[in-house]
Design a protein around this motif. Structure first.
Motif, PDB file in Angstrom:
ATOM      1  N   GLU A  17      36.281  31.216  35.674  1.00 59.61           N
ATOM      2  CA  GLU A  17      36.799  29.838  35.734  1.00 59.61           C
ATOM      3  C   GLU A  17      38.235  29.864  36.253  1.00 59.61           C
ATOM      4  N   SER A  18      38.570  28.859  37.031  1.00 60.17           N
ATOM      5  CA  SER A  18      39.935  28.719  37.531  1.00 60.17           C
ATOM      6  C   SER A  18      40.896  28.581  36.351  1.00 60.17           C
ATOM      7  N   LYS A  19      42.060  29.230  36.476  1.00 62.21           N
ATOM      8  CA  LYS A  19      43.080  29.040  35.442  1.00 62.21           C
ATOM      9  C   LYS A  19      43.880  27.771  35.735  1.00 62.21           C
ATOM     10  N   LEU A  20      43.651  27.193  36.909  1.00 64.15           N
ATOM     11  CA  LEU A  20      44.424  26.019  37.325  1.00 64.15           C
ATOM     12  C   LEU A  20      43.647  24.724  37.143  1.00 64.15           C
ATOM     13  N   GLN A  21      42.319  24.820  37.122  1.00 67.24           N
ATOM     14  CA  GLN A  21      41.487  23.609  37.018  1.00 67.24           C
ATOM     15  C   GLN A  21      40.271  23.891  36.144  1.00 67.24           C
ATOM     16  N   LYS A  22      40.283  23.321  34.949  1.00 63.42           N
ATOM     17  CA  LYS A  22      39.145  23.500  34.040  1.00 63.42           C
ATOM     18  C   LYS A  22      37.847  23.014  34.719  1.00 63.42           C
ATOM     19  N   GLY A  23      36.777  23.774  34.516  1.00 66.37           N
ATOM     20  CA  GLY A  23      35.479  23.356  35.053  1.00 66.37           C
ATOM     21  C   GLY A  23      35.218  23.800  36.480  1.00 66.37           C
ATOM     22  N   LEU A  24      36.225  24.422  37.119  1.00 66.14           N
ATOM     23  CA  LEU A  24      36.042  24.915  38.492  1.00 66.14           C
ATOM     24  C   LEU A  24      35.854  26.433  38.430  1.00 66.14           C
ATOM     25  N   TYR A  25      34.754  26.907  38.998  1.00 65.52           N
ATOM     26  CA  TYR A  25      34.405  28.338  38.930  1.00 65.52           C
ATOM     27  C   TYR A  25      34.241  28.917  40.332  1.00 65.52           C
ATOM     28  N   PHE A  26      34.393  30.243  40.410  1.00 63.85           N
ATOM     29  CA  PHE A  26      34.193  30.963  41.682  1.00 63.85           C
ATOM     30  C   PHE A  26      33.314  32.174  41.433  1.00 63.85           C
ATOM     31  N   CYS A  27      32.379  32.408  42.326  1.00 65.19           N
ATOM     32  CA  CYS A  27      31.515  33.593  42.180  1.00 65.19           C
ATOM     33  C   CYS A  27      31.376  34.296  43.517  1.00 65.19           C
ATOM     34  N   GLY A  28      31.227  35.612  43.452  1.00 62.40           N
ATOM     35  CA  GLY A  28      30.863  36.392  44.635  1.00 62.40           C
ATOM     36  C   GLY A  28      31.998  36.633  45.600  1.00 62.40           C
ATOM     37  N   GLU A  29      31.618  36.639  46.855  1.00 63.20           N
ATOM     38  CA  GLU A  29      32.517  37.114  47.909  1.00 63.20           C
ATOM     39  C   GLU A  29      33.716  36.211  48.163  1.00 63.20           C
ATOM     40  N   VAL A  30      33.660  34.970  47.722  1.00 65.23           N
ATOM     41  CA  VAL A  30      34.791  34.060  47.939  1.00 65.23           C
ATOM     42  C   VAL A  30      36.041  34.558  47.219  1.00 65.23           C
ATOM     43  N   LEU A  31      35.848  35.351  46.176  1.00 62.22           N
ATOM     44  CA  LEU A  31      36.976  35.907  45.424  1.00 62.22           C
ATOM     45  C   LEU A  31      37.532  37.140  46.128  1.00 62.22           C
ATOM     46  N   ASP A  32      38.758  37.488  45.799  1.00 63.85           N
ATOM     47  CA  ASP A  32      39.381  38.679  46.389  1.00 63.85           C
ATOM     48  C   ASP A  32      38.868  39.943  45.687  1.00 63.85           C
ATOM     49  N   VAL A  33      37.570  40.177  45.865  1.00 65.71           N
ATOM     50  CA  VAL A  33      36.918  41.408  45.383  1.00 65.71           C
ATOM     51  C   VAL A  33      35.933  41.804  46.479  1.00 65.71           C
ATOM     52  N   ASP A  34      36.020  43.027  46.940  1.00 66.73           N
ATOM     53  CA  ASP A  34      34.995  43.494  47.886  1.00 66.73           C
ATOM     54  C   ASP A  34      34.567  44.886  47.486  1.00 66.73           C
ATOM     55  N   GLY A  35      33.309  45.155  47.722  1.00 69.27           N
ATOM     56  CA  GLY A  35      32.744  46.436  47.291  1.00 69.27           C
ATOM     57  C   GLY A  35      32.428  47.328  48.472  1.00 69.27           C
ATOM     58  N   ASP A  36      32.196  48.583  48.158  1.00 73.15           N
ATOM     59  CA  ASP A  36      31.769  49.536  49.177  1.00 73.15           C
ATOM     60  C   ASP A  36      30.377  49.181  49.680  1.00 73.15           C
ATOM     61  N   CYS A  37      30.008  49.825  50.776  1.00 72.46           N
ATOM     62  CA  CYS A  37      28.649  49.704  51.296  1.00 72.46           C
ATOM     63  C   CYS A  37      27.717  50.425  50.310  1.00 72.46           C
ATOM     64  N   GLY A  38      26.582  49.832  49.957  1.00 69.79           N
ATOM     65  CA  GLY A  38      25.667  50.523  49.044  1.00 69.79           C
ATOM     66  C   GLY A  38      25.165  49.663  47.906  1.00 69.79           C
ATOM     67  N   GLY A  39      25.221  48.347  48.058  1.00 63.23           N
ATOM     68  CA  GLY A  39      24.704  47.457  47.018  1.00 63.23           C
ATOM     69  C   GLY A  39      25.788  46.875  46.128  1.00 63.23           C
ATOM     70  N   TYR A  40      27.026  47.262  46.393  1.00 61.48           N
ATOM     71  CA  TYR A  40      28.119  46.841  45.500  1.00 61.48           C
ATOM     72  C   TYR A  40      28.473  45.366  45.624  1.00 61.48           C
ATOM     73  N   ASN A  41      28.229  44.766  46.788  1.00 60.89           N
ATOM     74  CA  ASN A  41      28.626  43.371  46.972  1.00 60.89           C
ATOM     75  C   ASN A  41      27.621  42.397  46.368  1.00 60.89           C
ATOM     76  N   LEU A  42      26.336  42.716  46.495  1.00 57.00           N
ATOM     77  CA  LEU A  42      25.344  41.851  45.836  1.00 57.00           C
ATOM     78  C   LEU A  42      25.465  42.012  44.318  1.00 57.00           C
ATOM     79  N   GLN A  43      25.767  43.227  43.871  1.00 57.39           N
ATOM     80  CA  GLN A  43      25.951  43.422  42.427  1.00 57.39           C
ATOM     81  C   GLN A  43      27.135  42.576  41.937  1.00 57.39           C
TER      82      GLN A  43
END
Ligand SMILES: Cc1cc2nc3c(=O)[nH]c(=O)nc-3n(C[C@H](O)[C@H](O)[C@H](O)COP(=O)(O)OP(=O)(O)OC[C@H]3O[C@@H](n4cnc5c(N)ncnc54)[C@H](O)[C@@H]3O)c2cc1C
Length: 407
Positions: free
Chosen positions: A359-385
């Protein structure tokens, strides 16, 4: 009507949450701008759907705050995703650590995720999200829809042909969310023409090591493919996650990583002695592709040497040739861009997001999931996980709130 939730994006994370909401009886709408759900899923793992990995150590994840994903990945791990799909009749199987559906077909994953579609999907592009007096207004195709929670499952900027062109980041900037610098990742790398001259189309098994400013970042064994403007293959996709934002990046290639060096030297000496009058251009072709042999000999001793007879290649030269095959340096000049990349490095600044609920720390009720966030995984199933684990965190938070009738 005010819905409990609006999910923006019908890719992997959006579809995981959709399934969980249907199972729990939460009323929701899901907006997908493509005319089909989960288009990208079909392309994953070369059409085989590599959805997770046996080894989920956190060093396979990157971003400006890599520990952000720890809770999600550990709580909703590969066993969790396996149980999720098992309930749909999809059994996962492992190949070299990578997890795939038993059918080795990505469409099994997509079909499973669509099994429970209850008519809450709308094929329309969301163009605005606003919040007033406890309610979100979501604008899609010019119409307004209302919800108490909004979950952004909009993906990144990579592979825009699947609907992820990066424009969706703008939807949340008005809430004060910062976007960290974006780079294409899991992408082919470009290299100076001279370092790949004559090698286009060759695929070798090698150990490739990535460096930034001379400091080792990572290494990997597997296939290395030479393209018309650089390098590709499993090794390069893997290392691109480290190299796309590195300083003075280069890789070293060890073509002989799985052979004993002394055995190679002895074998070359006996080749020399057995065929003294053959010319140097083919000297290494018992160890590597003939075009790599040609290039290695000429890079080291000049093109004139290609016509020199085997008998003139002394032991010192053999040492040098083996040395180069074990440590060929290729400078990296760039990459082939977002259009050709599988994943986006960078995204919504995770310091403004709760790591257990997404959940956003700036706006209650607003959430982010997956690749839109500043998290990226290695090649090998890490991004779908990651898409799965973050989706489960958001689902759990919304459902807890829903069950407690907080909202
Ligand atoms: C060719 C390819 C192969 C890959 N292979 C693998 C693999 O084998 N294993 C792995 O782990 N990862 C793989 N990935 C990466 C993985 O697919 C993504 O990281 C993952 O799908 C991200 O999930 P997501 O839910 O965050 O976003 P996505 O799955 O990208 O879904 C986002 C969805 O949001 C929609 N959308 C965007 N903006 C709007 C809007 N304004 N309104 C409505 N809808 C919107 C998009 O159309 C899209 O359908 C691959 C990627 C590609 C391109």
């Amino acid at each position: 009507m005010v819905h409990s939730v609006i999910i923006v994006g019908g890719g992997f994370s959006g579809l995981v949450i959709m399934n969980k909401f249907i199972e729990s009886g939460v009323d929701f709408l899901l907006f997908e701008k493509n005319d089909r759900l989960g288009k990208k899923i079909l392309a994953t793992g070369n059409g085989r759907g590599n959805i997770s990995n046996k080894d989920l150590s956190l060093n396979h994840y990157h971003g400006s705050n890599p520990s952000f994903c720890e809770y999600a990945i550990k709580t909703y791990d590969n066993r969790h995703i396996a149980r999720f799909f098992e309930k749909m009749g999809i059994i996962l199987t492992e190949e070299n650590g990578r997890l795939y559906p038993l059918s080795k077909q990505a469409n099994a994953i997509l079909d499973g995720l669509r099994l429970s579609d209850n008519g809450s999907v709308r094929f329309a592009k969301v163009t605005d999200v606003e919040y007033n007096d406890g309610i979100f207004t979501v604008v899609a195709d010019g119409k307004e829809y209302f919800a108490k929670n909004v979950i952004m499952c909009v993906g990144g900027k990579s592979s825009p042909n699947f609907g992820t062109d990066g424009t969706a980041y703008n939807l949340v900037k008005k809430f004060g969310h910062k976007i960290t610098p974006l780079y294409p990742s899991l992408v082919q790398l470009t290299a100076p023409k001279e370092s790949i001259k004559g090698l286009k189309g060759i695929k070798e098994n090698a150990k490739v090591t990535a460096y930034s400013n001379g400091v080792k970042l990572a290494d990997v064994e597997g296939d290395l493919l030479f393209t018309d403007n650089g390098i590709s293959g499993n090794t390069v996709f893997y290392l691109s996650a480290y190299l796309v934002n590195a300083k003075n990046p280069f890789v070293t290639v060890d073509y002989l990583y799985n052979v004993n060096e002394e055995v190679c030297k002895k074998s070359l000496a006996s080749r020399r002695n057995a065929y003294p009058d053959l010319t140097a251009e083919s000297f290494l072709s018992g160890l590597v592709h003939s075009r790599i042999s040609y290039k290695t000999v000429s890079d080291l001793f000049g093109t004139d040497f290609l016509k020199v007879k085997y008998k003139e290649i002394d032991d010192d030269k053999i040492d040098k040739l083996i040395g180069l095959l074990k440590n060929t340096e290729i400078k990296i000049t760039g990459n082939t861009g977002f259009a050709n990349s599988q994943v986006t490095k960078g995204g919504i600044d995770v310091n403004q997001v709760n790591n257990t609920t997404m959940e956003s720390k700036l706006q209650k009720g607003l959430y982010f999931c997956g690749e839109v966030l500043d998290v990226d995984g290695d090649c090998g199933g890490y991004n779908l996980q990651w898409a799965y684990s973050s989706a489960m965190c958001a689902y759990k938070s919304v459902i807890d709130r829903f069950l407690k009738n907080k909202d």
